[in-house]
Write an enzyme that holds these catalytic residues in place. Structure first.
Site, PDB file in Angstrom:
ATOM      1  N   SER A  16       0.812  -1.222   0.000  1.00 14.31           N
ATOM      2  CA  SER A  16       0.000   0.000   0.000  1.00 14.31           C
ATOM      3  C   SER A  16       0.837   1.259   0.000  1.00 14.31           C
ATOM      4  O   SER A  16       0.299   2.353   0.164  1.00 14.31           O
ATOM      5  CB  SER A  16      -0.918   0.002   1.228  1.00 14.31           C
ATOM      6  OG  SER A  16      -0.156   0.006   2.400  1.00 14.31           O
TER       7      SER A  16
ATOM      8  N   LYS B 133      -6.748   2.864   8.369  1.00 11.84           N
ATOM      9  CA  LYS B 133      -5.903   3.929   7.825  1.00 11.84           C
ATOM     10  C   LYS B 133      -6.592   5.285   7.928  1.00 11.84           C
ATOM     11  O   LYS B 133      -5.955   6.292   8.261  1.00 11.84           O
ATOM     12  CB  LYS B 133      -5.558   3.610   6.368  1.00 11.84           C
ATOM     13  CG  LYS B 133      -4.624   2.414   6.215  1.00 11.84           C
ATOM     14  CD  LYS B 133      -4.429   2.038   4.755  1.00 11.84           C
ATOM     15  CE  LYS B 133      -3.500   0.837   4.619  1.00 11.84           C
ATOM     16  NZ  LYS B 133      -3.343   0.416   3.225  1.00 11.84           N
TER      17      LYS B 133
END
Length: 775
Positions: free
Chosen positions: A676, A719
């Site tokens: 990511s 996140k």
């Protein structure tokens, strides 16, 4: 009135009959009967005896009496203390009732005596001999008639009298006796007696045979009992004090009470017979006994009834756990279908997620919501297939596998069975336990689960299996395919705060002997513990820190230092010490060559600053910060993309020959890996090469391909929470992750702007400061 017709007082008889020449004692108690006797004594001591048709009739009328009776002579009367009269009568001759005269005190009858011949003709003599032969055989079979009685009967020469006397000695019903009395022809009466005697003799013969058979059976039973008692005595002498008799009977009762299927019950009884015949000191004796006991202790038909109240179950799940909506919804769906169908195979649920998020306690809550028994089996470190399937009985110390042991512990065929840490199993030369679990966790196969020790199929289809795992990737694919995986990603800060206030803190206050009035922990203090003293996805360490706060407060109160403790963010350091962790914060200014990425760790989400430095050199790319293989590949992919698109990005095409590039991710001691950080690395590299700053309020997450496409990632909820906590306002994310936005709490979504991108050009447009604003 004819001279032959007599008028005599009537004495009705109940259940008894008097033949001519027969002497009998009678007890008379009815008022009319007593008056009739007294009247007979006044006249010629004669009375007429008639038998009632029904014994129960108390005051018989004419229709209740037979029409042929006996004229009798009253020989003696005796009054008894209870008011009744005992009378001795002798039968004289048969008589037929012509009419009945009812009087106030007693009843009289007009009767006609029936005369009989005393001599027998030739045919009657032959019949008499046959009667005597039959009667003799009857007396030999019957113990109630003595030889003296037979001798006295044998001397009778009158045919009618012989028939009457023989009938009086036979155990006939009143109806049969009356039939003999009413048979007036001597030849017919003798034939009737002959038939009765023949029938009675056959009955006696059968009785004797049955008696002998019963006697033999009793003798055999007594013999067996005697031998068993002798065996017990011998076993006592040899040291086996109890003997096997009581033990085998107890085991037999247990087998019948266990409710086994017919096939398994038959097998158990067969093994019991082997055990019964086997000497106590034989090595196999204890093996068979152990096997039978296991068969009787496993539940075969005992089942708890599901509490199919979907609203109550929802209350129980919410009472025990905050959040975890997907898991709760799945359990409630199962309940709803169960309520409609009344029969449903238990699903195989796998709760996956980091440690401390409540997977095990959630399984316990599922059992409580269904009102089922709960069994837990830990699979961590299990490496022997026999742990699941059991050992064969040929092994020393063999026993069933832990699945059957768990069912025995549950005591029902439909518990909630938790297989904890299913991803921690291993395999070696002793077999592969995960392969053994395939049969257990397959809804199409587990109704005939085979355990090596039990050797008979066992039905696991009604069990609700719940498994837990930290890492789904560690579970073999065939086993993973049989389970319905529900991901528990961990708790957000908001959820942790609610859990601490509603569950953990009240629990710790109670366990430490405190009260809500003696200890008060402010919300900002709890939030500070979550942020600066713990770093985890679950709440295990949070509970430990709250326990520490409670211990410190208890000491203050007991020592008299304070009567009431209030914990705020300022006073927290005095209790827990200096802050242990810090969370990433947004940059204060736009930076060149530094981009803020969003990372997903086992402890939840975090922000990650990626820094790029350019130094003169020959194009060497250096990566530091303890990066994993995936992160290194992301950096290489970003570097290659920039080289192919250098002209479009206004970058010197010779940059890779003139500069050494150093990519660094701070906190180098912490391992970092995951797909990511691709767009974050590319943005930081392009910022350093173009000199365009990265906007300070933007955080980003997404993987990059060599063509610049942005690929989806996981953990968007965590996140987003870390970005919100760090003070970022914009999040650049892959377009394919838009579906995950609904999982993010509404309070967080309101404060953040989510920008969906599908290509790196869109990322640069949002993340980099435009050329005209660069200065």
């Amino acid at each position: 009135m004819s001279e032959r017709i007599k008028q005599l007082p009537l004495l009705p008889l109940r259940g008894v009959l008097v033949y001519p020449t027969m002497v009998l004692h009678l007890d008379v108690g009815r008022k009319k009967s007593v008056s009739a006797l007294e009247q007979a004594m006044v006249e010629e001591n004669e009375i007429f005896l008639l038998t009632q048709k029904e014994v129960a009739t108390e005051e018989p009328s004419v229709t209740d009496l037979y029409t042929i009776g006996t004229c009798a002579h009253v020989k003696q009367m005796l009054k008894l203390p209870n008011g009744t009269i005992r009378v001795l009568v002798e039968g004289l001759q048969r008589g037929k009732v012509l009419s009945v005269n009812e009087k106030d005190e007693y009843t009289t009858v007009d009767m006609e005596p029936i005369e009989e011949r005393q001599e027998a003709n030739v045919e009657e003599q032959a019949l008499m001999r046959n009667v005597l032969d039959e009667f003799e055989q009857y007396t030999q079979l019957s113990k109630k008639i003595s030889q003296e009685t037979f001798a006295s009967v044998a001397d009778i020469i009158e045919p009618g009298r012989l028939a009457d006397i023989v009938a009086s000695h036979l155990p006939l019903k009143v109806v049969q006796k009356q039939e003999v009395l009413e048979t007036l022809t001597l030849e017919e009466r003798l034939k009737l007696i002959l038939r009765i005697l023949s029938n009675e003799r056959e009955v006696l013969g059968l009785e004797k045979k049955i008696g002998q058979r019963v006697k033999k059976s009793m003798e055999r039973t007594q013999k067996e009992y005697y031998l068993r008692e002798q065996m017990k005595a011998i076993q006592k002498e040899l040291g086996d004090r109890e003997g096997k008799e009581d033990e085998t009977e107890e085991l037999r009762d247990k087998i019948y009470a266990a409710g086994m299927p017919d096939q398994i019950e038959e097998k158990a009884l067969k093994e019991l017979k082997r055990y019964e015949k086997m000497p106590p000191n034989a090595a196999e004796s204890s093996v068979i006994r152990n096997y039978i006991e296991w068969l009787t202790q496993i539940p075969w038909s005992e089942e708890t009834e599901d509490l199919l109240d979907i609203h109550r179950s929802e209350e129980v799940l919410n009472e025990d756990h905050y959040g975890l909506e997907k898991v709760k919804e799945r359990v409630l769906e199962y309940l709803a279908v169960q309520q409609l169908t009344k029969k449903l195979k238990g699903p195989i649920l796998c709760l996956s997620g980091p440690p401390g998020v409540g997977k095990t306690s959630l399984a316990r809550s599922i059992a409580r919501s269904l009102d089922r028994h709960f069994v837990r089996m830990s699979l961590g470190g299990v490496r022997d297939e026999a742990e699941i399937r059991g050992h064969r009985r040929t092994y020393v110390g063999s026993m069933p596998g832990r699945i059957i042991q768990g069912m025995k512990k549950a005591g029902t065929v439909n518990p909630v069975f938790l297989l904890d840490e299913i991803d921690k199993m291993a395999s070696d030369f002793r077999g592969d336990p995960s392969s053994a679990l395939l049969e257990v966790l397959d809804p199409e196969q587990n109704n005939t689960f085979s355990d090596h020790f039990v050797e008979e199929p066992y039905d696991l289809s009604k069990v609700l299996f719940v498994t837990t795992a930290n890492n789904i990737g560690a579970i073999p694919p065939p086993l993973r395919d049989r389970m319905e995986i529900i991901h528990i990603s961990g708790y957000t800060e908001v959820e942790k705060l609610e859990i601490a206030k509603g569950y953990l803190l009240p629990k710790q206050i109670g366990e430490h002997g405190l009260t809500k009035s003696s200890l008060q922990v402010r919300d900002e203090a709890v939030l500070s513990i979550i942020r600066h003293y713990t770093r985890e996805a679950g709440v295990r360490n949070l509970e430990r820190e709250l326990a520490t706060v409670c211990r410190k407060a208890a000491k203050m109160i007991v020592s008299g230092e304070k009567k009431r403790v209030v914990v705020t963010e300022k006073t927290l350091e005095t209790m827990l010490g200096k802050r242990r962790f810090r969370y990433g914060k947004a940059e204060l200014e736009n930076q060149i060559g530094a981009a803020t990425g969003l990372a997903y760790t086992a402890a939840g989400g975090d922000t990650l600053t990626i820094e790029v430095a350019l130094t003169p050199g020959d194009g060497k790319l250096t990566l530091t910060g303890k990066l994993g293989d995936v992160m290194k590949e992301s950096a290489q992919a970003a570097f290659s993309y920039i080289r192919t698109k250098a002209a479009e990005l206004n970058i010197d095409p010779e940059f890779n020959r003139k500069n050494d590039i150093h990519v660094h991710v701070p906190e180098g001691a912490i391992p970092k890996d995951g797909p990511s950080a691709g767009i974050t690395m590319a943005t930081a590299l392009i910022s350093a090469l173009t000199g365009r700053p990265v906007r300070k309020e933007v955080g980003m997450t997404g993987e990059i391909t060599l063509r610049g496409r942005v690929l989806p990632i996981g953990g968007l909820k965590e996140k987003a929470m870390s970005a919100h906590r760090a003070g970022l306002t914009h999040i650049v994310m892959p377009k394919d992750n838009e579906k995950d936005l609904e999982d993010i709490p509404e309070s967080v979504r309101e404060d953040l702007t989510f920008i969906s991108v599908s290509h790196l050009d869109e990322v640069l447009e949002q993340a980099l400061v435009p050329e005209k604003e660069k200065s």
